[in-house]
Design a protein around this motif. Structure first.
Motif, PDB file in Angstrom:
ATOM      1  N   ARG A  17      39.035   5.828  81.406  1.00 20.33           N
ATOM      2  CA  ARG A  17      37.607   5.947  81.115  1.00 20.33           C
ATOM      3  C   ARG A  17      36.855   4.668  81.477  1.00 20.33           C
ATOM      4  NH1 ARG A  17      36.813  10.700  77.643  1.00 20.33           N
ATOM      5  NH2 ARG A  17      38.901  11.453  77.211  1.00 20.33           N
ATOM      6  N   LEU A  18      37.565   3.514  81.276  1.00 20.24           N
ATOM      7  CA  LEU A  18      36.933   2.249  81.614  1.00 20.24           C
ATOM      8  C   LEU A  18      36.793   2.067  83.119  1.00 20.24           C
ATOM      9  CD1 LEU A  18      38.830  -0.076  79.120  1.00 20.24           C
ATOM     10  CD2 LEU A  18      36.470   0.750  78.980  1.00 20.24           C
ATOM     11  N   MET A  19      37.829   2.538  83.812  1.00 20.30           N
ATOM     12  CA  MET A  19      37.872   2.269  85.247  1.00 20.30           C
ATOM     13  C   MET A  19      36.922   3.136  86.064  1.00 20.30           C
ATOM     14  SD  MET A  19      41.921   2.122  85.904  1.00 20.30           S
ATOM     15  CE  MET A  19      41.660   2.415  87.656  1.00 20.30           C
ATOM     16  N   GLN A  20      36.473   4.219  85.447  1.00 23.60           N
ATOM     17  CA  GLN A  20      35.720   5.178  86.244  1.00 23.60           C
ATOM     18  C   GLN A  20      34.525   4.524  86.940  1.00 23.60           C
ATOM     19  OE1 GLN A  20      34.536   8.657  84.149  1.00 23.60           O
ATOM     20  NE2 GLN A  20      36.627   9.082  83.487  1.00 23.60           N
ATOM     21  N   ARG A  21      34.480   4.706  88.217  1.00 21.08           N
ATOM     22  CA  ARG A  21      33.313   4.242  88.947  1.00 21.08           C
ATOM     23  C   ARG A  21      33.016   5.295  89.988  1.00 21.08           C
ATOM     24  NH1 ARG A  21      36.455   1.905  93.409  1.00 21.08           N
ATOM     25  NH2 ARG A  21      38.484   1.566  92.489  1.00 21.08           N
ATOM     26  N   ALA A  22      31.749   5.533  90.199  1.00 13.94           N
ATOM     27  CA  ALA A  22      31.395   6.510  91.219  1.00 13.94           C
ATOM     28  C   ALA A  22      31.453   5.795  92.559  1.00 13.94           C
ATOM     29  CB  ALA A  22      29.998   7.051  90.961  1.00 13.94           C
ATOM     30  N   ALA A  23      32.495   6.069  93.305  1.00 14.43           N
ATOM     31  CA  ALA A  23      32.634   5.407  94.590  1.00 14.43           C
ATOM     32  C   ALA A  23      31.551   5.933  95.522  1.00 14.43           C
ATOM     33  CB  ALA A  23      34.007   5.703  95.161  1.00 14.43           C
ATOM     34  N   SER A  24      30.748   5.023  96.039  1.00 19.80           N
ATOM     35  CA  SER A  24      29.785   5.511  97.026  1.00 19.80           C
ATOM     36  C   SER A  24      30.537   5.600  98.343  1.00 19.80           C
ATOM     37  CB  SER A  24      28.602   4.566  97.127  1.00 19.80           C
ATOM     38  OG  SER A  24      29.028   3.358  97.694  1.00 19.80           O
ATOM     39  N   TYR A  25      30.241   6.595  99.077  1.00 18.14           N
ATOM     40  CA  TYR A  25      31.082   6.910 100.218  1.00 18.14           C
ATOM     41  C   TYR A  25      30.264   6.853 101.488  1.00 18.14           C
ATOM     42  CZ  TYR A  25      34.138   9.517 103.273  1.00 18.14           C
ATOM     43  OH  TYR A  25      34.937   9.896 104.305  1.00 18.14           O
ATOM     44  N   SER A  26      30.704   6.050 102.415  1.00 18.54           N
ATOM     45  CA  SER A  26      30.009   6.104 103.692  1.00 18.54           C
ATOM     46  C   SER A  26      31.020   6.464 104.767  1.00 18.54           C
ATOM     47  CB  SER A  26      29.358   4.766 103.994  1.00 18.54           C
ATOM     48  OG  SER A  26      30.338   3.857 104.431  1.00 18.54           O
ATOM     49  N   SER A  27      30.643   7.388 105.584  1.00 19.52           N
ATOM     50  CA  SER A  27      31.586   7.903 106.554  1.00 19.52           C
ATOM     51  C   SER A  27      31.444   7.170 107.880  1.00 19.52           C
ATOM     52  CB  SER A  27      31.308   9.386 106.770  1.00 19.52           C
ATOM     53  OG  SER A  27      31.991   9.813 107.921  1.00 19.52           O
ATOM     54  N   SER A  28      32.592   6.928 108.489  1.00 22.05           N
ATOM     55  CA  SER A  28      32.542   6.376 109.831  1.00 22.05           C
ATOM     56  C   SER A  28      33.106   7.432 110.771  1.00 22.05           C
ATOM     57  CB  SER A  28      33.361   5.098 109.888  1.00 22.05           C
ATOM     58  OG  SER A  28      34.667   5.357 109.398  1.00 22.05           O
ATOM     59  N   SER A  29      32.847   8.683 110.449  1.00 25.51           N
ATOM     60  CA  SER A  29      33.472   9.781 111.168  1.00 25.51           C
ATOM     61  C   SER A  29      32.987   9.857 112.607  1.00 25.51           C
ATOM     62  CB  SER A  29      33.155  11.095 110.469  1.00 25.51           C
ATOM     63  OG  SER A  29      33.782  12.146 111.163  1.00 25.51           O
ATOM     64  N   THR A  30      33.957  10.049 113.471  1.00 24.78           N
ATOM     65  CA  THR A  30      33.614  10.241 114.873  1.00 24.78           C
ATOM     66  C   THR A  30      34.130  11.597 115.331  1.00 24.78           C
ATOM     67  OG1 THR A  30      35.643   9.066 115.383  1.00 24.78           O
ATOM     68  CG2 THR A  30      33.612   7.791 115.497  1.00 24.78           C
ATOM     69  N   TYR A  31      34.186  12.517 114.394  1.00 25.47           N
ATOM     70  CA  TYR A  31      34.759  13.830 114.668  1.00 25.47           C
ATOM     71  C   TYR A  31      34.011  14.559 115.783  1.00 25.47           C
ATOM     72  CZ  TYR A  31      35.961  18.758 113.853  1.00 25.47           C
ATOM     73  OH  TYR A  31      36.368  20.052 113.981  1.00 25.47           O
ATOM     74  N   ASP A  32      34.748  14.940 116.792  1.00 18.48           N
ATOM     75  CA  ASP A  32      34.186  15.765 117.848  1.00 18.48           C
ATOM     76  C   ASP A  32      35.242  16.794 118.207  1.00 18.48           C
ATOM     77  OD1 ASP A  32      33.443  16.970 120.151  1.00 18.48           O
ATOM     78  OD2 ASP A  32      33.190  15.133 121.327  1.00 18.48           O
ATOM     79  N   PRO A  33      35.002  18.060 117.802  1.00 19.34           N
ATOM     80  CA  PRO A  33      36.045  19.069 117.939  1.00 19.34           C
ATOM     81  C   PRO A  33      36.454  19.330 119.382  1.00 19.34           C
ATOM     82  CG  PRO A  33      33.995  20.041 117.122  1.00 19.34           C
ATOM     83  CD  PRO A  33      33.787  18.569 117.165  1.00 19.34           C
ATOM     84  N   SER A  34      35.662  18.873 120.336  1.00 22.35           N
ATOM     85  CA  SER A  34      35.982  19.221 121.713  1.00 22.35           C
ATOM     86  C   SER A  34      36.936  18.220 122.378  1.00 22.35           C
ATOM     87  CB  SER A  34      34.692  19.327 122.541  1.00 22.35           C
ATOM     88  OG  SER A  34      34.088  18.062 122.574  1.00 22.35           O
ATOM     89  N   THR A  35      37.248  17.140 121.683  1.00 20.83           N
ATOM     90  CA  THR A  35      38.104  16.147 122.330  1.00 20.83           C
ATOM     91  C   THR A  35      39.499  16.137 121.717  1.00 20.83           C
ATOM     92  OG1 THR A  35      37.409  14.466 120.773  1.00 20.83           O
ATOM     93  CG2 THR A  35      36.204  14.579 122.837  1.00 20.83           C
ATOM     94  N   GLY A 298      46.475  28.199 109.862  1.00 19.14           N
ATOM     95  CA  GLY A 298      46.482  27.280 108.713  1.00 19.14           C
ATOM     96  C   GLY A 298      46.558  25.828 109.169  1.00 19.14           C
ATOM     97  N   LEU A 299      47.423  25.573 110.146  1.00 19.06           N
ATOM     98  CA  LEU A 299      47.564  24.205 110.657  1.00 19.06           C
ATOM     99  C   LEU A 299      46.285  23.753 111.357  1.00 19.06           C
ATOM    100  CD1 LEU A 299      51.214  24.223 112.053  1.00 19.06           C
ATOM    101  CD2 LEU A 299      50.358  23.210 109.929  1.00 19.06           C
ATOM    102  N   TYR A 300      45.675  24.667 112.074  1.00 26.13           N
ATOM    103  CA  TYR A 300      44.439  24.309 112.777  1.00 26.13           C
ATOM    104  C   TYR A 300      43.359  23.857 111.781  1.00 26.13           C
ATOM    105  CZ  TYR A 300      40.448  24.377 115.832  1.00 26.13           C
ATOM    106  OH  TYR A 300      39.331  23.996 116.519  1.00 26.13           O
ATOM    107  N   ILE A 301      43.250  24.609 110.684  1.00 27.74           N
ATOM    108  CA  ILE A 301      42.272  24.220 109.652  1.00 27.74           C
ATOM    109  C   ILE A 301      42.585  22.804 109.170  1.00 27.74           C
ATOM    110  CG2 ILE A 301      41.442  24.682 107.305  1.00 27.74           C
ATOM    111  CD1 ILE A 301      42.127  27.681 107.822  1.00 27.74           C
ATOM    112  N   ALA A 302      43.857  22.580 108.806  1.00 31.47           N
ATOM    113  CA  ALA A 302      44.244  21.267 108.267  1.00 31.47           C
ATOM    114  C   ALA A 302      43.999  20.156 109.292  1.00 31.47           C
ATOM    115  CB  ALA A 302      45.712  21.298 107.845  1.00 31.47           C
ATOM    116  N   GLU A 303      44.367  20.402 110.541  1.00 33.54           N
ATOM    117  CA  GLU A 303      44.202  19.371 111.580  1.00 33.54           C
ATOM    118  C   GLU A 303      42.733  19.024 111.810  1.00 33.54           C
ATOM    119  OE1 GLU A 303      48.165  20.750 114.147  1.00 33.54           O
ATOM    120  OE2 GLU A 303      46.184  21.499 114.675  1.00 33.54           O
ATOM    121  N   GLU A 304      41.897  20.044 111.855  1.00 39.29           N
ATOM    122  CA  GLU A 304      40.481  19.778 112.121  1.00 39.29           C
ATOM    123  C   GLU A 304      39.829  19.067 110.933  1.00 39.29           C
ATOM    124  OE1 GLU A 304      38.832  20.377 115.254  1.00 39.29           O
ATOM    125  OE2 GLU A 304      40.993  20.375 115.534  1.00 39.29           O
ATOM    126  N   VAL A 305      40.189  19.494 109.735  1.00 35.55           N
ATOM    127  CA  VAL A 305      39.597  18.838 108.567  1.00 35.55           C
ATOM    128  C   VAL A 305      40.058  17.377 108.515  1.00 35.55           C
ATOM    129  CG1 VAL A 305      39.417  18.840 106.057  1.00 35.55           C
ATOM    130  CG2 VAL A 305      39.333  21.000 107.301  1.00 35.55           C
TER     131      VAL A 305
END
Ligand SMILES: NC(=[NH2+])NCCC[C@H](N)C(=O)O
Ligand SMILES: [Mn+2]
Ligand SMILES: [Mn+2]
Length: 376
Positions: A17-35, A298-305
């Motif tokens: 309970r003490l440790m809880q912190r809302a981690a702010s999240y910034s993405s550095s995603s370069t996801y491009d499904p075509s590559t 199933g694998l395709y979903i996991a890989e893309e995510v």
């Protein structure tokens, strides 16, 4: 490998309970499904925590999921990729007595208690791991997601949820025909559904934490009338098997991600019910439904995510190694392992272990072979 005992996990939970912190999240995603991306692993560390529940449904054996999956060769894959493994062990699941059904919901006190414990264990593990890593929650039946999604939402307030399943698991206790909580976890978590859920004080602590617009479902093919009603009423993003057949898995994944996580800025929670897969690949599960996803889909979903770079928490649930014969059990557990490792970056094209060195001939002949080639 760092292995934390149950006791050290529990002491971590004490400080939770003490440790809880809302981690702010910034993405550095370069996801491009075509590559095609061949690159270093996205994660330095993989966390694993087991939640061996079984009272969310009637079959015994599903509580053996974490043990079976741990023994599947998963750890070797993690090691081969040069990723550090932190095994948090299995959370101790409790059963509360007496625990008569309420509004048809079976084992209400037990589920409320376990869900809060799961939520807190997950928060501890997630905070311990740091936000650059990935945490796998191994079930157990799908009631574990009542706790895992709740816990994840406390840490990453802006998370989105991908629910890969033959079922929609958003029955309320009043629409459920079975009273089994593995078919209802989402009804407690989704803001919009609270007006349809009768108050049970046991669940008061478990505040709803996500909106329908932040969830996409894939693989559905056994939806109860009340669930279908709710999915339509709230215009929910869902791609059942009919849509998978119509659009293809590639388009289904692309649209799902686009609809709940445009720009790939938000952390993703992937809740993967093994019964999303066709029984040919995952027979050993409590509620198998024919005509499901292939293992490739199933694998395709996991890989893309994975490739989005946003994947933070994965639930892998409903593997029941005691159902079916040993060969089918092995096939099912193996499918779970393959989905899990695709989530942390294992590639079907193979991977080069981080410490790999190509064997070099040390002899003089090899030298001269090279010079022979050059002379040609
Ligand atoms: N996580 C699962 N396998 N859920 C199956 C749910 C089946 C059915 N819809 C029910 O409410 O009982
Ligand atoms: Mn299911
Ligand atoms: Mn499910």
């Amino acid at each position: 490998m760092l292995k934390l005992s149950n006791r050290s996990l529990l002491s971590l939970i004490g400080g939770c309970r003490l440790m809880q912190r809302a981690a702010s999240y910034s993405s550095s995603s370069t996801y491009d499904p075509s590559t095609r991306i061949v690159r270093e692993p996205l994660y330095k560390q993989v966390g694993i925590i087991g939640f061996p529940t079984n009272l969310g449904q009637p079959n015994s054996g599903v509580q053996m999921g974490p043990r079976a999956i741990r023994r599947s060769g998963l750890f070797e894959s993690i090691e081969a990729m040069g990723i550090e493994l932190v095994d948090y062990g299995d959370m101790r699941v409790t059963e509360v007595f007496p625990d008569p059904p309420k509004f048809g919901l079976r084992h209400p006190r037990t589920h409320a208690e376990n869900a809060m414990n799961i939520s807190q264990s997950l928060q501890v593990a997630l905070n311990h791991q740091g936000k650059e890593n990935i945490l796998f929650c191994i079930g157990g039946d799908h009631s574990v997601s009542l706790g895992t999604v709740h816990g994840h939402a406390q840490v990453n307030k802006d998370m989105v949820l991908l629910w890969i399943d033959a079922h929609a698991d958003c029955n309320t206790c009043l629409t459920s025909g079975s009273g089994n909580v593995h078919g209802m976890p989402l009804s407690f978590l989704i803001n919009e559904l609270q007006e349809f859920v009768p108050r049970m004080e046991e669940f008061d602590e478990l505040r709803p934490c996500i909106s329908f617009k932040d969830i996409a479902f894939i693989g559905l093919r056994d939806i109860d009338p009340g669930e279908r009603y709710l999915l339509e009423k709230f215009g929910v993003t869902y791609y059942g098997m009919q849509e998978v057949d119509h659009l293809g898995i590639q388009e289904v994944v692309r649209r799902s991600l686009q609809e709940v996580n445009p720009g790939f800025k938000r952390p993703i929670h992937l809740s993967f019910d093994i019964d999303s897969l066709d029984p040919g690949f995952a027979k050993c599960t409590g509620t198998p439904v024919p005509a499901g996803l292939t293992l490739r889909e199933g694998l395709y979903i996991a890989e893309e995510v994975h490739r989005t770079g946003c994947l933070k928490v994965v639930d892998l649930v409903e593997v029941n190694p005691d159902l079916g014969d040993p060969a089918q059990s092995e096939v099912t557990v193996n499918a779970a392992k393959e989905v899990i490792r695709a989530c942390f970056g294992w590639q079907r094209a193979g991977i080069v272990p981080s410490n790999y060195q190509i064997p070099m001939p040390a002899d003089v002949n090899a030298e001269s072979r090279v010079s022979l080639l050059r002379e040609k």
